[in-house]
Design an enzyme around this catalytic site. Structure first.
Site, PDB file in Angstrom:
ATOM      1  N   ASP A   8       0.854  -1.191   0.000  1.00  0.00           N
ATOM      2  CA  ASP A   8       0.000   0.000   0.000  1.00  0.00           C
ATOM      3  C   ASP A   8       0.891   1.242   0.000  1.00  0.00           C
ATOM      4  OD1 ASP A   8       0.807   0.345   2.621  1.00  0.00           O
ATOM      5  OD2 ASP A   8      -1.198   0.165   3.501  1.00  0.00           O
ATOM      6  N   HIS A   9       0.253   2.402   0.088  1.00  0.00           N
ATOM      7  CA  HIS A   9       0.997   3.667  -0.004  1.00  0.00           C
ATOM      8  C   HIS A   9       2.005   3.834   1.140  1.00  0.00           C
ATOM      9  CE1 HIS A   9      -2.601   4.129   2.405  1.00  0.00           C
ATOM     10  NE2 HIS A   9      -2.076   5.179   2.997  1.00  0.00           N
ATOM     11  N   CYS A  65       2.519  -3.655   4.027  1.00  0.00           N
ATOM     12  CA  CYS A  65       1.701  -2.482   4.346  1.00  0.00           C
ATOM     13  C   CYS A  65       2.288  -1.887   5.623  1.00  0.00           C
ATOM     14  CB  CYS A  65       0.221  -2.836   4.444  1.00  0.00           C
ATOM     15  SG  CYS A  65      -0.252  -3.935   5.796  1.00  0.00           S
ATOM     16  N   THR A  67       1.699  -2.509   8.847  1.00  0.00           N
ATOM     17  CA  THR A  67       2.027  -3.551   9.820  1.00  0.00           C
ATOM     18  C   THR A  67       2.209  -4.924   9.185  1.00  0.00           C
ATOM     19  OG1 THR A  67      -0.309  -4.024  10.126  1.00  0.00           O
ATOM     20  CG2 THR A  67       0.689  -2.414  11.641  1.00  0.00           C
ATOM     21  N   GLY A  68       1.747  -5.091   7.961  1.00  0.00           N
ATOM     22  CA  GLY A  68       1.728  -6.411   7.309  1.00  0.00           C
ATOM     23  C   GLY A  68       0.461  -7.183   7.634  1.00  0.00           C
ATOM     24  N   VAL A  69      -0.323  -6.673   8.576  1.00  0.00           N
ATOM     25  CA  VAL A  69      -1.489  -7.434   9.035  1.00  0.00           C
ATOM     26  C   VAL A  69      -2.626  -7.392   8.015  1.00  0.00           C
ATOM     27  CG1 VAL A  69      -3.283  -7.605  10.807  1.00  0.00           C
ATOM     28  CG2 VAL A  69      -0.920  -7.170  11.467  1.00  0.00           C
ATOM     29  N   GLY A  70      -3.086  -6.202   7.680  1.00  0.00           N
ATOM     30  CA  GLY A  70      -4.250  -6.102   6.793  1.00  0.00           C
ATOM     31  C   GLY A  70      -4.015  -6.768   5.452  1.00  0.00           C
ATOM     32  N   HIS A  98       7.902 -25.355   8.206  1.00  0.00           N
ATOM     33  CA  HIS A  98       6.783 -26.078   8.820  1.00  0.00           C
ATOM     34  C   HIS A  98       5.435 -25.765   8.181  1.00  0.00           C
ATOM     35  CE1 HIS A  98       8.956 -26.848  12.944  1.00  0.00           C
ATOM     36  NE2 HIS A  98       9.677 -27.210  11.897  1.00  0.00           N
ATOM     37  N   ASN A  99       5.241 -24.531   7.740  1.00  0.00           N
ATOM     38  CA  ASN A  99       3.919 -24.111   7.269  1.00  0.00           C
ATOM     39  C   ASN A  99       3.854 -23.903   5.760  1.00  0.00           C
ATOM     40  OD1 ASN A  99       4.578 -22.129   9.997  1.00  0.00           O
ATOM     41  ND2 ASN A  99       3.013 -23.720  10.180  1.00  0.00           N
ATOM     42  N   ARG A 109       6.114  -0.069   8.971  1.00  0.00           N
ATOM     43  CA  ARG A 109       6.173   0.719  10.200  1.00  0.00           C
ATOM     44  C   ARG A 109       6.768  -0.102  11.350  1.00  0.00           C
ATOM     45  NH1 ARG A 109       0.085   3.267   9.565  1.00  0.00           N
ATOM     46  NH2 ARG A 109       0.725   5.301   8.753  1.00  0.00           N
ATOM     47  N   ARG A 132       5.060 -34.673   8.749  1.00  0.00           N
ATOM     48  CA  ARG A 132       3.945 -34.348   9.650  1.00  0.00           C
ATOM     49  C   ARG A 132       3.404 -32.947   9.381  1.00  0.00           C
ATOM     50  NH1 ARG A 132       8.533 -33.140  12.453  1.00  0.00           N
ATOM     51  NH2 ARG A 132       8.523 -31.360  13.864  1.00  0.00           N
ATOM     52  N   HIS A 133       4.273 -32.090   8.851  1.00  0.00           N
ATOM     53  CA  HIS A 133       3.823 -30.727   8.570  1.00  0.00           C
ATOM     54  C   HIS A 133       2.831 -30.702   7.404  1.00  0.00           C
ATOM     55  CE1 HIS A 133       6.756 -29.489  11.447  1.00  0.00           C
ATOM     56  NE2 HIS A 133       7.746 -30.013  10.736  1.00  0.00           N
ATOM     57  N   ARG A 136      -0.662 -31.518   8.554  1.00  0.00           N
ATOM     58  CA  ARG A 136      -1.331 -30.386   9.206  1.00  0.00           C
ATOM     59  C   ARG A 136      -1.785 -29.347   8.187  1.00  0.00           C
ATOM     60  NH1 ARG A 136       3.415 -30.827  13.612  1.00  0.00           N
ATOM     61  NH2 ARG A 136       2.452 -32.469  14.873  1.00  0.00           N
TER      62      ARG A 136
HETATM   63  C1  RB5 Z   1      -2.817   2.139   6.446  1.00  0.00           C
HETATM   64  O1  RB5 Z   1      -3.014   3.282   7.215  1.00  0.00           O
HETATM   65  C2  RB5 Z   1      -2.591   0.953   7.361  1.00  0.00           C
HETATM   66  O2  RB5 Z   1      -3.791   0.649   7.993  1.00  0.00           O
HETATM   67  C3  RB5 Z   1      -2.051  -0.216   6.573  1.00  0.00           C
HETATM   68  O3  RB5 Z   1      -0.842   0.127   6.002  1.00  0.00           O
HETATM   69  C4  RB5 Z   1      -1.795  -1.494   7.360  1.00  0.00           C
HETATM   70  O4  RB5 Z   1      -1.007  -1.247   8.474  1.00  0.00           O
HETATM   71  C5  RB5 Z   1      -2.986  -2.304   7.671  1.00  0.00           C
HETATM   72  O5  RB5 Z   1      -2.915  -3.397   8.245  1.00  0.00           O
END
Ligand code: RB5
Length: 149
Positions: A8-9, A65, A67-70, A98-99, A109, A132-133, A136
């Site tokens: 993302d940006h 992104c 955090t990498g989460v979204g 393993h995965n 960030r 085994r992996h 799973r």
């Molecule tokens: C964007 O503001 C932020 O939410 C995105 O980069 C990311 O961290 C989402 O998981």
């Protein structure tokens, strides 16, 4: 090896560093964007990279992104994708051994560029151990099947 990358940006600058790093190591990069600093919704890049991986256009994917989460959550909605967020090389290596992760995500960030390179290098050179992996992972695929995804 062909690697699809998306961001993302927030992650534009780190993405450029990573593309240069991987290109210098001889990987072929498919950069699915975003390519500008304008606000960009991470699910778009997450899905694009995930589809490139499941279609075979790319062998592996990298997503960045804030955090990498979204962006990893979005990718994991595509059947056959095993994406994880890593902030350390150990988790990155084990996520392949393993995965059998096929997408690695991290946060611009959260990790600096040198750590990001180290995480990626560890992941790209690790080998899935099977055994085994695999059983799973088959169980995880079973969840997808029962969901009718
Ligand atoms: C964007 O503001 C932020 O939410 C995105 O980069 C990311 O961290 C989402 O998981």
């Amino acid at each position: 090896m062909r690697i699809a990358i998306g961001n993302d940006h927030i992650a534009l600058e780190l993405k450029k560093v990573i593309v240069d790093h991987l290109s210098a190591k001889g990987y072929e990069i498919i950069d699915l964007g975003t390519h500008s600093a304008e606000r960009y919704d991470y699910p778009v890049a997450g899905e694009a990279v995930a589809r490139a991986v499941v279609s075979g256009e790319a062998e592996k994917g990298v997503l960045i992104c804030g955090t990498g989460v979204g962006i990893s959550l979005a990718a994991n909605k595509v059947k056959g994708i095993r994406a994880c967020v890593c902030s350390d090389p150990y988790t990155a290596r084990l996520s392949k051994q393993h995965n059998n992760t096929n997408i690695l995500a991290f946060g611009s960030r959260v990790v600096g560029s040198e750590l990001a390179k180290m995480i990626l290098d560890e992941w790209l050179t690790a080998v899935f151990e099977g055994g085994r992996h695999q059983r799973r992972l088959d169980m995880i695929s079973g969840i997808e099947e029962r969901q009718g995804v």
